[in-house]
Design a protein around this motif. Structure first.
Motif, PDB file in Angstrom:
ATOM      1  N   VAL A 351      49.716  56.320  68.948  1.00  0.00           N
ATOM      2  CA  VAL A 351      50.971  57.079  69.060  1.00  0.00           C
ATOM      3  C   VAL A 351      51.908  56.631  67.951  1.00  0.00           C
ATOM      4  O   VAL A 351      52.007  55.433  67.643  1.00  0.00           O
ATOM      5  N   GLN A 352      52.604  57.588  67.352  1.00  0.00           N
ATOM      6  CA  GLN A 352      53.650  57.321  66.370  1.00  0.00           C
ATOM      7  C   GLN A 352      54.979  57.727  66.998  1.00  0.00           C
ATOM      8  O   GLN A 352      55.282  58.917  67.131  1.00  0.00           O
ATOM      9  N   LEU A 353      55.763  56.732  67.421  1.00  0.00           N
ATOM     10  CA  LEU A 353      57.050  56.987  68.063  1.00  0.00           C
ATOM     11  C   LEU A 353      58.129  57.125  66.994  1.00  0.00           C
ATOM     12  O   LEU A 353      58.373  56.188  66.230  1.00  0.00           O
ATOM     13  N   GLN A 354      58.772  58.281  66.942  1.00  0.00           N
ATOM     14  CA  GLN A 354      59.771  58.575  65.917  1.00  0.00           C
ATOM     15  C   GLN A 354      61.146  58.134  66.406  1.00  0.00           C
ATOM     16  O   GLN A 354      61.678  58.667  67.370  1.00  0.00           O
ATOM     17  N   LEU A 355      61.744  57.129  65.710  1.00  0.00           N
ATOM     18  CA  LEU A 355      63.054  56.613  66.092  1.00  0.00           C
ATOM     19  C   LEU A 355      64.206  57.400  65.477  1.00  0.00           C
ATOM     20  O   LEU A 355      65.305  57.400  66.017  1.00  0.00           O
ATOM     21  N   SER A 356      63.986  58.036  64.313  1.00  0.00           N
ATOM     22  CA  SER A 356      65.016  58.859  63.673  1.00  0.00           C
ATOM     23  C   SER A 356      64.325  59.883  62.800  1.00  0.00           C
ATOM     24  O   SER A 356      63.110  59.808  62.552  1.00  0.00           O
ATOM     25  N   ALA A 357      65.100  60.839  62.268  1.00  0.00           N
ATOM     26  CA  ALA A 357      64.537  61.916  61.460  1.00  0.00           C
ATOM     27  C   ALA A 357      64.097  61.373  60.106  1.00  0.00           C
ATOM     28  O   ALA A 357      64.686  60.427  59.569  1.00  0.00           O
ATOM     29  N   PRO A 358      63.052  61.952  59.477  1.00  0.00           N
ATOM     30  CA  PRO A 358      62.596  61.506  58.146  1.00  0.00           C
ATOM     31  C   PRO A 358      63.675  61.740  57.091  1.00  0.00           C
ATOM     32  O   PRO A 358      64.404  62.735  57.120  1.00  0.00           O
ATOM     33  N   THR A 359      63.771  60.808  56.112  1.00  0.00           N
ATOM     34  CA  THR A 359      64.734  60.899  55.021  1.00  0.00           C
ATOM     35  C   THR A 359      64.042  60.558  53.714  1.00  0.00           C
ATOM     36  O   THR A 359      63.145  59.701  53.684  1.00  0.00           O
ATOM     37  N   PRO A 360      64.445  61.194  52.533  1.00  0.00           N
ATOM     38  CA  PRO A 360      63.855  60.841  51.241  1.00  0.00           C
ATOM     39  C   PRO A 360      64.207  59.396  50.875  1.00  0.00           C
ATOM     40  O   PRO A 360      65.332  58.934  51.068  1.00  0.00           O
ATOM     41  N   ALA A 361      63.247  58.675  50.275  1.00  0.00           N
ATOM     42  CA  ALA A 361      63.478  57.272  49.929  1.00  0.00           C
ATOM     43  C   ALA A 361      62.377  56.800  49.007  1.00  0.00           C
ATOM     44  O   ALA A 361      61.327  57.454  48.849  1.00  0.00           O
ATOM     45  N   LEU A 362      62.644  55.650  48.341  1.00  0.00           N
ATOM     46  CA  LEU A 362      61.613  54.932  47.600  1.00  0.00           C
ATOM     47  C   LEU A 362      60.877  54.030  48.573  1.00  0.00           C
ATOM     48  O   LEU A 362      61.508  53.243  49.300  1.00  0.00           O
ATOM     49  N   LEU A 363      59.549  54.104  48.586  1.00  0.00           N
ATOM     50  CA  LEU A 363      58.765  53.379  49.581  1.00  0.00           C
ATOM     51  C   LEU A 363      57.823  52.403  48.888  1.00  0.00           C
ATOM     52  O   LEU A 363      57.310  52.671  47.792  1.00  0.00           O
ATOM     53  N   LEU A 364      57.613  51.291  49.560  1.00  0.00           N
ATOM     54  CA  LEU A 364      56.702  50.255  49.108  1.00  0.00           C
ATOM     55  C   LEU A 364      55.887  49.794  50.297  1.00  0.00           C
ATOM     56  O   LEU A 364      56.420  49.639  51.412  1.00  0.00           O
TER      57      LEU A 364
END
Length: 428
Positions: A351-364
């Protein structure tokens, strides 16, 4: 004859030569030492100013910074549980005499599951039965004694009433004779005293008999209440004896029942449960207590079976974890194609529990080396080095770290643990 010449001594040709003083000798030696130290100091200074050699890395793990969406999600492992279930706990202590149902059986309410045997309870039941019989016999004896006492009191009261009536008649006769002068005053007074004594004895006997009757009634009533208490205890023991035969409290499927004949159980032992599969299923997962303030009812979750909704959070923390209950989102079954097969109790689900809406960002990518000081790759692909750089990191979720400052898309970063805090690391 000439006089012989004296041997030449050379004294006239000698003159005193004074050597250098101690101060002059010390200055001369210091100058020589300084001349020797000049090249040494220069060599040391040159060596100290040489750039430090980069430390070689062994099996480094690198990751590239990329621009994407940061999904504030938690990766959980959920377990299926029925919405309605009943735990089977041992109500009494004893040894398993017979197992009448097995794990996985479908049972109806009232179906016998197992039977226990308790010699201690049988002995206690016999003992309490003997106590009840003894107390009932004592009550019977008291009631018989009360009846005999009442009969004796009635006879005594009848005799006293007869004596009082006889004394009253004698006093009336003596009063009539005294009025006509046939009886002396002394005889009349004696008859009057006899009448008063008979009346007093009659009244006293009635009062004593009433007090005795009340005392006996109170004693018998208390004994009767004691007998009733013993009888209730005997009934409770009989009911507990009946509870040695455990029956299904509701209809459903038996789960986790693994009793063996001869095994000993104690009150409160968890023996299994009955699941009502018709009531539906829910998913139970454990979440780190760090996220407890962010766990709100209604959060969405993704899974292979379709969307889920966070229904409830159980705030009891055990081992640094809290439990959450997830259920299928409304309408999820109607839109799923093809429909997911029915879940079974104990089935696992990612299960992937979503805590907030997706936002654009730099990811590492997450790793032990992803800290406020990172090593960023520089130079060619062969023999390149990693330069130590300070960055600013943000949220972490689902194996990804949000980069707020210090890096840009395309940078290659060491995410494994660096061997030291050197300014440069050399790649193999």
């Amino acid at each position: 004859m000439p006089e012989p010449l004296a041997p030449a001594s050379g004294v006239a040709m000698d003159r005193a030569v004074h050597g250098p003083s101690a101060v002059a000798r010390w200055l001369r030696r210091a100058g020589v030492g300084a001349l020797l130290l000049v090249p040494v100091i220069g060599w040391v200074g040159w060596f100290g100013q040489r750039p430090a050699q980069a430390q070689w890395l062994q099996a480094p793990q690198l990751a590239e910074v990329r621009a994407s969406e940061f999904r504030d999600e938690l990766s959980l492992r959920a377990r299926a549980e029925p919405l309605r279930s009943v735990q089977l706990d041992a109500p009494e202590a004893g040894r398993v005499e017979a197992v009448l149902a097995r794990d996985g059986d479908q049972v109806q309410a009232g179906t016998p599951l197992y039977r226990l045997q308790s010699p201690e309870q049988e002995q206690l039941l016999l003992q309490r039965g003997a106590e009840v019989a003894q107390q009932m016999a004592n009550v019977s004896v008291q009631r018989s004694a009360q009846a005999a006492s009442l009969a004796a009191n009635r006879r005594e009261l009848a005799q006293l009433q007869a004596g009082q009536q006889q004394a009253e008649a004698e006093w009336a006769r003596q009063s009539a004779l005294a009025a006509e002068g046939f009886v002396s005053t002394a005889a009349l007074e004696q008859a009057e005293r006899a009448h008063r004594l008979a009346s007093q004895l009659l009244q006293q006997a009635r009062a004593d008999q009433q007090a005795e009757a009340q005392t006996r009634e109170q004693s018998i009533a208390e004994m009767a209440r004691a007998v009733q208490s013993l009888q209730r205890g005997l009934q409770w023991l009989a009911q507990s004896r009946e509870r040695l035969l455990q029956r299904a409290p509701m209809a459903g499927q038996i789960s986790g029942l693994a009793l063996q004949v001869g095994a000993s159980v104690r009150p409160g032992d968890r023996l299994g449960r009955i699941d009502d599969l018709a009531s539906g299923m829910q998913w139970v997962a454990e979440v780190d207590e760090y996220y407890l303030p962010r766990l709100q009812a209604g959060l969405r979750a993704r899974s292979d079976r379709g969307p889920l909704t966070l229904a409830q959070t159980l705030p009891q923390v055990q081992g640094g974890k809290v439990r959450v209950l997830l259920r299928e989102a409304e309408g999820a079954a109607a839109v799923s194609s093809p429909p997911a097969p029915a879940a079974r109790p104990g089935q696992a689900l990612a299960v992937q529990l979503q805590l907030s809406a997706p936002t654009p960002a730099l990811l590492l990518a997450e790793g032990p080396g992803v800290q406020p000081w990172l090593y960023v790759k520089s130079g060619a692909s062969q023999g390149a080095e990693l330069q130590r750089r300070q960055v600013r990191l943000g949220r972490r979720a689902a194996g990804q770290v949000e980069v707020l400052a210090g890096l840009q898309a395309g940078d290659v970063v060491l995410i494994s643990q660096p061997p030291s805090d050197a300014e440069r690391l050399r790649l193999p």
